[in-house]
Write an enzyme that holds these catalytic residues in place. Structure first.
Site, PDB file in Angstrom:
ATOM      1  CE1 TYR A   1      95.298  87.640  20.010  1.00 44.75           C
ATOM      2  CE2 TYR A   1      94.056  86.509  21.542  1.00 44.75           C
ATOM      3  CZ  TYR A   1      95.264  86.788  21.115  1.00 44.75           C
ATOM      4  OH  TYR A   1      96.420  86.243  21.713  1.00 44.75           O
ATOM      5  CB  CYS A   2      93.067  88.285  14.260  1.00 43.05           C
ATOM      6  SG  CYS A   2      92.046  89.579  13.618  1.00 43.05           S
ATOM      7  CG  LEU A   3      97.675  92.042  12.866  1.00 45.89           C
ATOM      8  CD1 LEU A   3      98.997  92.164  14.215  1.00 45.89           C
ATOM      9  CD2 LEU A   3      98.433  92.193  11.559  1.00 45.89           C
TER      10      LEU A   3
ATOM     11  N   GLY B   1      91.523  92.504  13.812  1.00 50.46           N
ATOM     12  CA  GLY B   1      90.042  92.523  14.024  1.00 50.46           C
ATOM     13  C   GLY B   1      89.343  91.837  13.029  1.00 50.46           C
TER      14      GLY B   1
ATOM     15  CB  ILE C   1      97.373  91.393  19.028  1.00 51.79           C
ATOM     16  CG1 ILE C   1      98.212  91.295  20.406  1.00 51.79           C
ATOM     17  CG2 ILE C   1      98.063  91.384  17.711  1.00 51.79           C
ATOM     18  CD1 ILE C   1      98.874  89.838  20.455  1.00 51.79           C
TER      19      ILE C   1
END
Length: 97
Positions: free
Chosen positions: A62-64, A66, A92
């Site tokens: 995951y990241c901020l 996607g 997230i």
């Protein structure tokens, strides 16, 4: 590319499913907020940190939002020939919603 929604990931966590959770954001982003149990490997460090990837279990990236995690998941799938690599849909942001 396989995706997983935040609701499903939360279910995996509540059921103690065995998987690896990797955050590919920067260290500052991680310090600000992250999903409990996540391993931080910033996207630009992934090629040099492949030894940290647990190849014998599902991996959720995951990241901020996607985007970075999608690129990283695709890279891991191709580089390590992994089948169970999931991108957290919406990152997230969706986890927090």
């Amino acid at each position: 590319m396989r995706t997983i929604k935040a609701k499903e990931l939360k279910k995996w966590m509540s059921e103690n499913k065995d998987f690896q959770l990797i955050d590919v954001r920067s260290e500052n982003e991680f310090k600000e907020k992250h999903i409990p149990g996540a391993l931080l490997i910033p996207m630009d460090q992934i090629p040099n940190q492949l030894k940290l990837i647990e190849k014998n279990k599902p991996i959720v990236i995951y990241c901020l939002s996607g985007i970075r995690s999608f690129k990283t998941a695709l890279y891991l799938k191709q580089e390590l020939n992994l089948e169970e690599v999931y991108n957290l849909k919406g990152g997230i942001i969706m986890w927090s919603a």
